[in-house]
Design a protein around this motif. Structure first.
Motif, PDB file in Angstrom:
ATOM      1  N   TRP A 218     -39.392 -28.603  19.143  1.00 27.04           N
ATOM      2  CA  TRP A 218     -38.399 -27.703  18.545  1.00 27.04           C
ATOM      3  C   TRP A 218     -38.986 -27.090  17.279  1.00 27.04           C
ATOM      4  O   TRP A 218     -39.581 -27.798  16.461  1.00 27.04           O
ATOM      5  N   THR A 219     -38.794 -25.773  17.105  1.00 23.28           N
ATOM      6  CA  THR A 219     -39.231 -25.096  15.879  1.00 23.28           C
ATOM      7  C   THR A 219     -38.201 -24.036  15.503  1.00 23.28           C
ATOM      8  O   THR A 219     -37.398 -23.602  16.350  1.00 23.28           O
ATOM      9  N   LYS A 220     -38.260 -23.638  14.237  1.00 24.36           N
ATOM     10  CA  LYS A 220     -37.426 -22.543  13.731  1.00 24.36           C
ATOM     11  C   LYS A 220     -38.321 -21.666  12.855  1.00 24.36           C
ATOM     12  O   LYS A 220     -38.799 -22.112  11.821  1.00 24.36           O
ATOM     13  N   LEU A 225     -38.420 -28.517  12.419  1.00 24.34           N
ATOM     14  CA  LEU A 225     -37.028 -28.594  11.988  1.00 24.34           C
ATOM     15  C   LEU A 225     -36.869 -29.597  10.845  1.00 24.34           C
ATOM     16  O   LEU A 225     -37.661 -30.534  10.688  1.00 24.34           O
ATOM     17  N   ASP A 250     -27.827 -22.911   8.538  1.00 30.59           N
ATOM     18  CA  ASP A 250     -28.298 -23.363   9.847  1.00 30.59           C
ATOM     19  C   ASP A 250     -28.364 -22.226  10.866  1.00 30.59           C
ATOM     20  O   ASP A 250     -28.834 -22.435  11.986  1.00 30.59           O
ATOM     21  N   GLY A 252     -29.689 -18.938  12.775  1.00 32.09           N
ATOM     22  CA  GLY A 252     -31.036 -18.433  13.057  1.00 32.09           C
ATOM     23  C   GLY A 252     -31.431 -18.660  14.500  1.00 32.09           C
ATOM     24  O   GLY A 252     -30.628 -19.119  15.333  1.00 32.09           O
ATOM     25  N   LYS A 253     -32.674 -18.337  14.798  1.00 31.96           N
ATOM     26  CA  LYS A 253     -33.215 -18.489  16.155  1.00 31.96           C
ATOM     27  C   LYS A 253     -34.084 -19.745  16.207  1.00 31.96           C
ATOM     28  O   LYS A 253     -35.010 -19.902  15.418  1.00 31.96           O
ATOM     29  N   TYR A 254     -33.788 -20.612  17.151  1.00 31.25           N
ATOM     30  CA  TYR A 254     -34.524 -21.866  17.359  1.00 31.25           C
ATOM     31  C   TYR A 254     -35.318 -21.738  18.655  1.00 31.25           C
ATOM     32  O   TYR A 254     -34.788 -21.280  19.684  1.00 31.25           O
ATOM     33  N   GLU A 255     -36.587 -22.163  18.585  1.00 25.20           N
ATOM     34  CA  GLU A 255     -37.467 -22.084  19.760  1.00 25.20           C
ATOM     35  C   GLU A 255     -37.644 -23.487  20.350  1.00 25.20           C
ATOM     36  O   GLU A 255     -37.930 -24.442  19.619  1.00 25.20           O
ATOM     37  N   THR A 268     -35.326 -19.628  23.752  1.00 27.20           N
ATOM     38  CA  THR A 268     -34.862 -19.341  22.391  1.00 27.20           C
ATOM     39  C   THR A 268     -33.350 -19.458  22.338  1.00 27.20           C
ATOM     40  O   THR A 268     -32.651 -18.952  23.224  1.00 27.20           O
ATOM     41  N   ASP A 270     -30.002 -18.781  19.846  1.00 31.11           N
ATOM     42  CA  ASP A 270     -29.516 -18.050  18.675  1.00 31.11           C
ATOM     43  C   ASP A 270     -28.218 -18.699  18.215  1.00 31.11           C
ATOM     44  O   ASP A 270     -27.204 -18.656  18.924  1.00 31.11           O
TER      45      ASP A 270
END
Length: 482
Positions: A218-220, A225, A250, A252-255, A268, A270
């Protein structure tokens, strides 16, 4: 063998004077010159049979003609093709790995000859080619690899101008059997923006596939994270993303990446955390006229991380002190409030509304609007009396008709007059009285006479006569029955 004549190449024949100078008296081939015809040029000796001059003799003039032409200037060398694009691992087995890529953007003038795949074991710098000759396919399987090895892979595009800069996989590939490629099965409600309010819990479970157990990342914004706020729990089949109390930061877009030995799938998410907006700004009482009030304001400074859907306008009269909604979901930043009670004094306030609801506070007008009483006097309009008396007058006369025996027919005409005139129907100047063969009616000034199943004896001149105290009028028509 030295006394045999040397064959003369016809293509390189030279004039006789040029050939006589190199043939010195000491050369043994001079005895063979008479064999050549007098009208033909003498043969030019070849390099193999002409001995090197022992003395400093002048250079024969025939040699510059036999020398090779000067080389043309070389053309500028063409540039090699660019690197292949989108190099990725398609499949990994126990002893092989399958790669895919896309053609380079630039292939050069000479065109693309093919691709060369090179491999290197992890920890080594020796690159070896996996294919003997270049090939044009953008998919290649490297065979006969050792199970458990980690290898680096790169691909070059090759043309007549040279090889391109290689496209290299970012990570080494572990050679072991992948029973099932990684694949993220994103739920339908997470494919759109995931909206939550401030303070609500964010709990998402995302299933995936892949064997053996894939690696979940998981990344942002390409950054790991914050585990102090976000909890991630991974199993062999799914990953759970959990936040106990969501904050606006909190959003944003999380990959999400699911990876197995270089093969991966990405998705992704949102997330948007919203809250009620702030109050509108600069509420003004623009104008008051009659029982109407005009208001204006500007949007709130903070929209609560959500688009403003509209504004709610409320009014309060001084007598009751209660607030009543006068307008809902007003999309503009101005409005007119009507139907106010004359003599009352009103105050107004405006709320902003977004997807989370109305703002906690409202903008209130600094002043009040007093609806003044205006004295009006009613003067009824004088309507002149009109004499409605009118003698009878036919506005639509009777028309001649032709009918068929046995088929009922109607005669029509229109009459006006006041008082309502009396209608008399006549046939051949004889009044038609109560005869069941005839039905006479009048409605709204339309006079009608129905003749039921006429025969030839019913033909003739029919007259409609209207009579009232002011006079009389009549119209005629002819009826033929065939």
């Amino acid at each position: 063998p030295k006394n045999e004549p040397v064959p003369t190449p016809k293509e390189e024949s030279a004039p006789a004077p040029a050939a006589e100078e190199p043939l010195a008296p000491e050369q043994p081939l001079a005895v063979e010159q008479p064999t050549a015809p007098a009208d033909e040029p003498a043969p030019v000796p070849t390099a193999e049979v002409t001995p090197a001059p022992e003395e400093d003799s002048p250079t024969p003039p025939a040699e510059p003609q036999a020398a090779t032409p000067e080389p043309k200037p070389e053309k500028p060398k063409a540039e090699p093709p660019s690197s292949p694009l989108s190099l990725a691992v398609e499949e990994v087995s126990e002893n092989s790995v399958t790669l895919t890529w896309k053609a380079p953007e630039q292939t050069g003038r000479s065109g693309l000859d093919g691709y060369v795949v090179e491999i290197c074991k992890d920890g080594s710098t020796d690159w070896t080619a996996a294919n003997e000759e270049p090939f044009l396919s953008t998919r290649y399987t490297i065979q006969d690899l050792g199970s458990g090895d980690k290898i680096h892979v790169r691909v070059k595009a090759v043309s007549a101008s040279g090889a391109s800069v290689p496209a290299t996989l970012g990570q080494p590939v572990l050679i072991r059997e992948i029973l099932q490629l990684p694949r993220i099965r994103m739920p339908r409600h997470l494919r759109q923006t995931y909206v939550r309010r401030v303070g609500d819990a964010v709990n998402m479970m995302i299933p995936f596939q892949g064997k053996p157990k894939p690696e979940v990342i998981w990344t942002k914004g390409d950054q790991p994270l914050d585990t102090s706020r976000i909890n991630i729990r991974n199993t062999e089949r799914d990953t759970v993303f959990y936040i106990r109390e969501a904050q606006r930061s909190d959003s944003g877009k999380y990959e999400l990446a699911v990876r197995i030995n270089g093969a991966e799938d990405k998705a992704t998410l949102d997330i948007r955390v919203i809250e009620p907006p702030g109050p509108p700004q600069n509420l003004k009482l623009v104008d008051v006229w009659g029982f109407n009030v005009a208001l204006e304001w500007t949007p709130p400074v903070d929209n609560g991380n959500s688009e403003i859907k509209g504004y709610t306008v409320q009014k309060s009269d001084k007598k009751s002190g209660k607030w009543f909604t006068a307008l809902e979901r007003c999309t503009r930043t101005s409005c007119t409030i009507s139907d106010l009670i004359i003599g009352n004094t009103y105050a107004f306030r405006v709320f902003a509304e977004n997807a989370c609801g109305l703002s906690e506070k409202a903008a209130v007008t600094s002043g009040v609007a007093h609806i003044k009483k205006t004295k009006t006097s009613y003067q009824p309009e004088k309507i002149p009396q009109r004499d409605m008396m009118e003698p009878p007058k036919f506005t639509q006369p009777l028309t001649d008709r032709t009918t068929t025996r046995g088929y009922s027919t109607h005669l029509f005409c229109c009459v006006r007059g006041f008082p309502q005139p009396k209608i008399i129907w006549m046939k051949n100047q004889m009044e038609i009285r109560e005869d069941p063969k005839y039905i006479a009616m009048i409605e709204q000034g339309v006079c009608s006479l129905e003749i039921r199943k006429p025969n030839p004896f019913d033909g003739g001149i029919y007259t409609c006569k209207a009579v009232n105290p002011l006079g009389e009028a009549s119209v005629d028509c002819k009826l033929d029955v065939k």
